[in-house]
Structure formats: structure tokens, C-alpha cells
Design an enzyme around this catalytic site. Structure first.
Site, mmCIF file in Angstrom:
data_model
loop_
_atom_site.group_PDB
_atom_site.id
_atom_site.type_symbol
_atom_site.label_atom_id
_atom_site.label_comp_id
_atom_site.label_asym_id
_atom_site.label_seq_id
_atom_site.Cartn_x
_atom_site.Cartn_y
_atom_site.Cartn_z
ATOM 1 N N TYR A 141 0.594 -1.268 -0.055
ATOM 2 C CA TYR A 141 -0.210 0.073 -0.408
ATOM 3 C C TYR A 141 0.789 1.580 -0.180
ATOM 4 O O TYR A 141 0.595 2.863 -0.408
ATOM 5 C CB TYR A 141 -1.075 0.078 1.024
ATOM 6 N N LYS A 186 3.078 -15.290 2.226
ATOM 7 C CA LYS A 186 2.585 -15.631 1.229
ATOM 8 C C LYS A 186 4.286 -16.179 -0.103
ATOM 9 O O LYS A 186 5.039 -15.548 -0.814
ATOM 10 C CB LYS A 186 2.086 -15.088 -0.129
ATOM 11 N N ASP A 219 -3.361 -17.846 1.753
ATOM 12 C CA ASP A 219 -4.566 -18.509 1.133
ATOM 13 C C ASP A 219 -5.558 -19.850 1.617
ATOM 14 O O ASP A 219 -6.428 -19.476 2.438
ATOM 15 C CB ASP A 219 -4.554 -19.327 -0.846
ATOM 16 N N ASP A 243 -5.200 -6.976 6.420
ATOM 17 C CA ASP A 243 -6.588 -5.727 5.453
ATOM 18 C C ASP A 243 -7.715 -6.929 5.060
ATOM 19 O O ASP A 243 -9.073 -6.984 5.352
ATOM 20 C CB ASP A 243 -6.156 -4.840 4.244
ATOM 21 N N ASP A 247 -10.967 -8.469 7.551
ATOM 22 C CA ASP A 247 -12.758 -7.983 7.048
ATOM 23 C C ASP A 247 -13.365 -9.218 7.444
ATOM 24 O O ASP A 247 -14.159 -9.384 8.030
ATOM 25 C CB ASP A 247 -13.223 -7.566 6.268
#
Ligand code: NAD
Length: 356
Positions: A141, A186, A219, A243, A247
Site C-alpha cells: 500500500y 505467502k 490462502d 486488511d 474483514d
């Protein structure tokens, strides 16, 4: 004890839910004999309207002098077309930068009584008590960006020290909880994730050898959050993965209106806010659920002020009123009676006062 907590209501339901959190802080003050200075300041659209700045200097000064900051929410359709630099969200980013907060904490512990509000089966939710720690200031970001008509690039960078400082926050939290840290990356494809895992494998055994350490690829983590959520204690991860996973995790609790968050730096100063936005669809109607903001105030008492008993009294009071059957619209079952924002806040404040 005299302590200053800056109150930044912001926009939309932000003003309504922070009013209730202030009620609750006043109840704690009374009950435990503290003195809280609670200066209010403008941020977001409110700052823009009054001072032509989403993070006015006076607000910056008040926050700089405060031990902690309690925020409602910013934004709304009224300011959707203003220039990027003046957008309400920019005020929030400047506030985070001013406080130098780099770790975002989101606890998810669904109340058993509200199990029906979650899309997950009630049996999967039993015993769920997760603390997600998201790195907040690094990663993709904030990396360099490039764009032509036919190609786009977002650079993702992490440094050893950025990873170490957020791991330390996760480790300390796990020591006070169920002694387990799950690091999410990852590392099968990303270099930043390979560094993340390397640093985690060095630091955790050295500084937190008492804790169980688990690694998950992002994942797989997304899947396990839904298939075995009760197995997690503290989850620590980088900015973008956090992020998305936070959620997803919020759905375990059913409503965004229930969930608090804290953003911390190396010291005691922190920024506390509910995870929801300014909810323009219900703003000004006294309908919003104030529990997420009130539980954010509980995190503030615990993490910035070191007031554990006081924090627990707020959390117990929220549990009490839910057990007594009080529901705002977002957590009510169809046909169930609902209370408004102010009544919910008053009931929680009264429960603090009435507790032994
Ligand atoms: P939102 O979180 O404001 O609302 C999403 C949905 O959840 C709405 O239907 C809303 O009514 C409901 N909801 C949210 N909080 C609730 C509460 N406490 N009680 C009951 N219902 C609640 O997200 P959105 O609609 O995508 O965004 C609205 C505005 O908020 C936008 O301008 C966005 O940029 C801003 N926003 C701000 C923050 C922040 O200040 N940290 C975070 C997210 C969004």
C-alpha cells in the site's frame, strides 16, 4: 490519576457512537475514581467543513498532548468529490502518521448470544477468541506506484525492523492470552514473505520461546479462519493480507457494529476506533450500534492506560446488556425489539455503575 484522551467523533454515525463511548468513560471515571480530560477535536469531513482541512492543526495539537485518541469514523458522500489531498480519509492517514502507529489490533470474540448474527454455524463459533495483528505502515500500500495506459506496478517492500517490531507486539499479546502465534505470509511466491518468515523464525524462538509458533500461507489462512476459527489465538501478518483477513474475521462476529480496534506504536500512545465507517445510510437516526466504539474505549483503558480492571468492567457491562436482551437493529433477529444508540450507551454505563 489525570489522563487526557482526545475524542475525535468525525462524521456520520462517528459522532453518535463516540458520544456513547464518552458516557461509558465518564461512568468508569466515577466508578474507579479517575479523572479523564476528554477534549474533542474535528477530523475528516467535519474538519474540512470547519477548517478546510481533514486534519486541522488544532486537532494535531490536541492528539499530540493526549495519552490516547478515540476516533468515531470519517467520510461520507458529501465529500466524495473533493480533491485527493483533502479527502476525509486523508485526515485519518495523517493522524496515523502523526501518532506513528504501525500495528493494528482487531480482536474477534463473538458473543455466544449473537451467534445467529454470524453467517457461520454456531458450533464453529464456540470458543472463538482471535486477536489479529496487522502491520499498518509498510508493504504494497505504501510502495512505489507506476502506471501507463497498458501497465501498472505496485512495489511491495518490507524491512527487517518493520517485521520485528510488529512481531514483538504480537508476541507480547500472545503471552497474555493463549500462548500461540500464527504468522501468515505467502512465502511460496513472494520475496517479502520469505523475509517475513525468516525474521519470524529467528525472532520468535529467541524472544518468545515460550509461545507456540505456527506459519500459514495466506490462502490457507483464509480457509482455516472459516473451517477452524477456534484454533487461532494471535494472528500476525503484513498490511494487505491483514486488511483482507480482518474483514473476513469480522464476519465471525456477525456485525461490524460490534468490533473494536487499536492501532499502536512502540510506546503507550494509541489510536482506538470501531472497525466500521460513518454509515451514511443510518447517520443521524440514533440507530447505530455503539458497542464497537465502547469496546474500543475498553482496549484504550487496557493498552494505553494500563487499567485492566476498568477495561474488563466495560467489557463485562457490554456482555451484561447483551445477555439482558438489549439489541440495536444490526444485531436484532427479525421481529425482536430494538433499542437506539443512546439507550444502548446509557444501559452499558449503568451496568458499569451497578457492578460489584
Ligand atoms: P460502513 O462501515 O460505514 O457501513 C457498512 C454497512 O454497515 C452500512 O449498511 C451501515 O449502516 C452498517 N453499519 C456500520 N456500522 C454500523 C453500526 N455501528 N451499527 C449499525 N450498522 C452499522 O461502510 P461504507 O458504507 O462502505 O462506508 C461509508 C463511509 O465510511 C465511506 O465514506 C467510507 O470511506 C467511510 N469509512 C470510514 C472508515 C473509518 O473512518 N475508519 C472505515 C470504513 C469506511
Amino acid at each position: 490519576m489525570q489522563t487526557t484522551i482526545a475524542i475525535l467523533p468525525g462524521d456520520g454515525i462517528g459522532t453518535e457512537v463516540t458520544r456513547e463511548a464518552v458516557k461509558v468513560l465518564r461512568a468508569v471515571e466515577q466508578k474507579f475514581g479517575h479523572q479523564f480530560e476528554l477534549p474533542e477535536a474535528l477530523i475528516g469531513g467535519a474538519g474540512l467543513d470547519a477548517e478546510d482541512d481533514p486534519f486541522p492543526q488544532q486537532t494535531a495539537d490536541i492528539c499530540a498532548d493526549a495519552t490516547a485518541v478515540l476516533l468515531g469514523a470519517v467520510g461520507g458522500p458529501k465529500w466524495d468529490s473533493v480533491a485527493t489531498e483533502k479527502r476525509p480519509e486523508k485526515g485519518l492517514l495523517r493522524l496515523r502518521a502523526a501518532l506513528d502507529v504501525f500495528a493494528n489490533l482487531r480482536p474477534v470474540a463473538p458473543h455466544p448470544i449473537l451467534a445467529d448474527a454470524s453467517p457461520l454455524r454456531a458450533d464453529l463459533l464456540q470458543g472463538v477468541d482471535i486477536m489479529v495483528v496487522r502491520e499498518l505502515t509498510g508493504g504494497i500500500y505504501f510502495g512505489e506506484k507506476e502506471r501507463t495506459a497498458d501497465s501498472a506496478t505496485d512495489v511491495c517492500t518490507y524491512t527487517r525492523s518493520e517485521i520485528e517490531r510488529v512481531l514483538r507486539i504480537a508476541g507480547k499479546l500472545a503471552q497474555g492470552r493463549r500462548q500461540k502465534v500464527t504468522s501468515v505470509d505467502k512465502s511460496n511466491v513472494l520475496e517479502t514473505s520469505r523475509l517475513w518468515r525468516e525474521v519470524t523464525n529467528e525472532l520468535m524462538p529467541r524472544e518468545f520461546g515460550d509461545l507456540e509458533l505456527e506459519h500459514l500461507l495466506v490462502d490457507a489462512a483464509a480457509m482455516h479462519l472459516l473451517s477452524r476459527p477456534a484454533d487461532f489465538d494471535v494472528i500476525v501478518t503484513e498490511n494487505m493480507f491483514g486488511d483482507i483477513l480482518t474483514d473476513e474475521a469480522s464476519m465471525l462476529a456477525g456485525s461490524m457494529g460490534m468490533l473494536p480496534s487499536a492501532s499502536l506504536n512502540d510506546g503507550a500512545r494509541g489510536l482506538y476506533e470501531p472497525i466500521h465507517g460513518s454509515a451514511p445510510d443510518i447517520a443521524g437516526q440514533n440507530k447505530a450500534n455503539p458497542c464497537g466504539t465502547i469496546l474500543s474505549a475498553a482496549m484504550l483503558l487496557r493498552l494505553s492506560l494500563g487499567l485492566e480492571e476498568e477495561a474488563a468492567s466495560v467489557e463485562n457491562a457490554v456482555n451484561q446488556v447483551l445477555s439482558d436482551g438489549l439489541r440495536t437493529g444490526d444485531i436484532a433477529k427479525p421481529g425482536e425489539a430494538v433499542v437506539n444508540t443512546a439507550d444502548m450507551g446509557s444501559a452499558i454505563a449503568a451496568a458499569i455503575d451497578a457492578a460489584n
